[in-house]
Design an enzyme around this catalytic site. Sequence first.
Site, PDB file in Angstrom:
ATOM      1  N   ASP A 273      -1.903  -5.398  -4.053  1.00  0.00           N
ATOM      2  CA  ASP A 273      -2.104  -4.149  -3.305  1.00  0.00           C
ATOM      3  C   ASP A 273      -0.777  -3.432  -3.077  1.00  0.00           C
ATOM      4  O   ASP A 273      -0.395  -3.118  -1.947  1.00  0.00           O
ATOM      5  CB  ASP A 273      -2.820  -4.421  -1.978  1.00  0.00           C
ATOM      6  CG  ASP A 273      -4.329  -4.497  -2.158  1.00  0.00           C
ATOM      7  OD1 ASP A 273      -4.785  -4.575  -3.313  1.00  0.00           O
ATOM      8  OD2 ASP A 273      -5.053  -4.491  -1.150  1.00  0.00           O
TER       9      ASP A 273
ATOM     10  N   ASP B 166      -9.123  17.890 -17.298  1.00  0.00           N
ATOM     11  CA  ASP B 166      -7.778  18.371 -17.601  1.00  0.00           C
ATOM     12  C   ASP B 166      -6.762  17.945 -16.548  1.00  0.00           C
ATOM     13  O   ASP B 166      -5.590  18.326 -16.609  1.00  0.00           O
ATOM     14  CB  ASP B 166      -7.762  19.894 -17.745  1.00  0.00           C
ATOM     15  CG  ASP B 166      -8.149  20.607 -16.454  1.00  0.00           C
ATOM     16  OD1 ASP B 166      -8.559  19.912 -15.492  1.00  0.00           O
ATOM     17  OD2 ASP B 166      -8.056  21.841 -16.411  1.00  0.00           O
TER      18      ASP B 166
ATOM     19  N   HIS C 117      -4.874  -8.945   1.768  1.00  0.00           N
ATOM     20  CA  HIS C 117      -6.162  -8.248   1.674  1.00  0.00           C
ATOM     21  C   HIS C 117      -6.682  -7.698   2.996  1.00  0.00           C
ATOM     22  O   HIS C 117      -7.465  -6.756   2.998  1.00  0.00           O
ATOM     23  CB  HIS C 117      -7.189  -9.203   1.057  1.00  0.00           C
ATOM     24  CG  HIS C 117      -8.452  -8.553   0.580  1.00  0.00           C
ATOM     25  ND1 HIS C 117      -8.468  -7.369  -0.128  1.00  0.00           N
ATOM     26  CD2 HIS C 117      -9.756  -8.924   0.699  1.00  0.00           C
ATOM     27  CE1 HIS C 117      -9.717  -7.055  -0.428  1.00  0.00           C
ATOM     28  NE2 HIS C 117     -10.510  -7.977   0.069  1.00  0.00           N
TER      29      HIS C 117
ATOM     30  N   ASP D 182     -12.748  15.798 -13.611  1.00  0.00           N
ATOM     31  CA  ASP D 182     -11.658  16.756 -13.804  1.00  0.00           C
ATOM     32  C   ASP D 182     -10.893  16.361 -15.064  1.00  0.00           C
ATOM     33  O   ASP D 182      -9.829  15.741 -15.016  1.00  0.00           O
ATOM     34  CB  ASP D 182     -10.745  16.742 -12.575  1.00  0.00           C
ATOM     35  CG  ASP D 182      -9.612  17.749 -12.680  1.00  0.00           C
ATOM     36  OD1 ASP D 182      -9.688  18.640 -13.555  1.00  0.00           O
ATOM     37  OD2 ASP D 182      -8.647  17.648 -11.902  1.00  0.00           O
TER      38      ASP D 182
ATOM     39  N   HIS E 177       0.806  -1.228   0.000  1.00  0.00           N
ATOM     40  CA  HIS E 177       0.000   0.000   0.000  1.00  0.00           C
ATOM     41  C   HIS E 177       0.837   1.276   0.000  1.00  0.00           C
ATOM     42  O   HIS E 177       0.626   2.182   0.803  1.00  0.00           O
ATOM     43  CB  HIS E 177      -0.957  -0.001   1.189  1.00  0.00           C
ATOM     44  CG  HIS E 177      -2.211  -0.785   0.933  1.00  0.00           C
ATOM     45  ND1 HIS E 177      -3.077  -0.495  -0.098  1.00  0.00           N
ATOM     46  CD2 HIS E 177      -2.733  -1.865   1.565  1.00  0.00           C
ATOM     47  CE1 HIS E 177      -4.082  -1.351  -0.090  1.00  0.00           C
ATOM     48  NE2 HIS E 177      -3.892  -2.206   0.897  1.00  0.00           N
TER      49      HIS E 177
ATOM     50  N   HIS F 264      -6.626  -3.490  -5.290  1.00  0.00           N
ATOM     51  CA  HIS F 264      -6.277  -2.082  -5.488  1.00  0.00           C
ATOM     52  C   HIS F 264      -5.508  -1.852  -6.784  1.00  0.00           C
ATOM     53  O   HIS F 264      -5.222  -0.698  -7.116  1.00  0.00           O
ATOM     54  CB  HIS F 264      -5.471  -1.554  -4.297  1.00  0.00           C
ATOM     55  CG  HIS F 264      -6.327  -1.158  -3.141  1.00  0.00           C
ATOM     56  ND1 HIS F 264      -6.692   0.142  -2.885  1.00  0.00           N
ATOM     57  CD2 HIS F 264      -6.923  -1.902  -2.176  1.00  0.00           C
ATOM     58  CE1 HIS F 264      -7.456   0.190  -1.810  1.00  0.00           C
ATOM     59  NE2 HIS F 264      -7.607  -1.044  -1.359  1.00  0.00           N
TER      60      HIS F 264
END
Length: 669
Positions: free
Chosen positions: A209, A654, A474, A652, A182, A242
């Site tokens: 992950d 850009d 996990h 968003d 992570h 993830h």
Amino acid sequence: MGCGVTKSDQFHKQSRKAVTTLRAAVLIQRWYRQYVARTETRRRYTWHIFQSIEYSGEQAQIKLYNFLGYLMDNFTPSSNERNLISHIFRENEVCRDAEWERYFCYKNIEVPEIYSGPHLTFPLTVEQTVGLVEAFRNKKQLHSRYVLQLLLETWKQLRMLPNINRISTCQSKEITICGDLHGQLEDLLLIFYKNGMPCLEKPYVFNGDFVDRGKDSIEILIILFSFLLVYPSDVYLNRGNHEDHIVNLRYGFTKEVLTKYKMHGKRILKLLQKIFSWLPLATVIDQKVLVLHGGISDVTDLSILARLDRHNYVSALRPPKKRHKSSAGMSIDSEMDEDISAANKLCQRRISLAYPKAFGERESFQNRSLQDFSDRIKGNAVDELESRMRKQSIYNSGTISSEKNITASVSSDSINSDNPNDEWKQVLDLLWSDPMPQDGCTPNEVRGGGCYWGPDITEDFLNKHNLQLIIRSHECKQDGYEFCHNRKVLTLFSASNYYDVGSNRGAYVKLGPDLVPYLIQYQASSMTRELTVRQSVGRTERSALKVLREQLFAHKSDLVCAFKKFDSENTGLVSVTDWATAVESVMFLGLPWRMLRCQLVTSKIIDGMIDYNEWFSELNIKGSNTDHIDQSLLETLYRHRSTLETIFRIVDTDNSGKRLHVYTLAEIF
């Protein structure tokens, strides 16, 4: 006769002294046991707070994605709202590899002379890879040209690998297995320091992950991909839940890449989507130990997982649509197949990804979230899609013979390996599932995806595939690892201090030819070595209580309704017992609320009654610029702040991360 002390008196005096000493020892022992019990209780409820809030966030992200998926499935192609979110669903773009390589071309990116970071040439060497590790240890950043070049080489390498890697030990080798990292580079560096870097004599399996939450996710990926290129037969990477661009939108990796690589971040993220989809799903060691990220279910079949097209699952949260070749040779979506796929997809979501709720009274609408409505909408959408399919079957009788068959094809829960949705469920369960102590297999309502599986499912699965152990990750564990299911399932987590400094240890495991797990624990932060147990627990507890107070404030309206059920006369007072019952009925965290009351309620309690209005005043967000803001608005924004941030990041276009056009905001709301 003398007046001295007799031996009898001395004996009684010593006996009384011994009894006093024993009583003191018993009191000290009793006090110590109570102290240890209280400390352990504090540690456990602190852990429970962090974990419950983490899982509720994952559930909210899945519900948001399902809601956006519903909008995509039902809005017209020309809809402005559809255009705002359509780019995150362009997962199955049909494009030749050569065309992708031209899109990701790095040759037109120049490295300036003032650049002081590491330089790479390909094919990579061991010295360059070790140099990368040292550069990242010294907080240097790799130039975007080299990042794209490295990712392209990694993509080519991963495309040659099978869905399930099969490796073996020998007398001279031990295989090291690491769990979730992570984005915590400090943990990876400590593992390399304690165990050595990957090499021919020291193979590694990294169990998914790698990214999100931590601040150094891209650096971890670069290090792991570099070792994969240098030692392709000794470094193995499994995909985690993830490694998914939809999850990355919420948990920080997308923001990290766009912040560190402002000019080329969008291309890097797009290439990483491709790479994540090509990561192998599992690793089998000596035909006896299965290493995967999440877990299994009652329908998990390694033969199905071994032959499916894993790169189709750019996001494991949404099944890919079928595509057919048109007469012109172009790849198109059949309208009928889209309807069937959407219906199957929505039914599957209802089973394993979403759980419909009744709307309730009209007055409670203001307390509902966007996700609550999306659950109900999806239920209606299934009926609508079934109706459309019935009409299509009448028009095209050669496709589906009867309405009965249509309904059966939509609602059937049976597993058929020819059905893409069944393959998708296999991938979803493998990445998202968790073990439970009870027998059986049930939907994972806590996370919102995958399932919970019991010891009987483990036993049947191991017997079916002739295995003896499952190693999965996990889940964060306080000791860095945990055995369950009669020691046939080992959970491994390698990110120490995951929730806060001192909250948990990290661990990795080494397997030799005897396949007996040898576990090594550690904590990466030097601060944890300076803290006593009491200080460490206290620090983590304060952090958890702060997060819990924010969650309580975010559910103020629901809590008020719950308190008023016990306060029929509207006095603003409830008993401690009723307060604890009401809070649990809203939060569903399973915490010892009566014990937590002293930390959460600082106002005076008169005659065993709590003034909940005064308590809410304590929970209010304090700040110099919040006095003029309506508290109900603050509550709503606080409850959905992560979801709003995710939505803003999606629209968003850009990738500035700073401002959205007023018309874009109007279309969002």
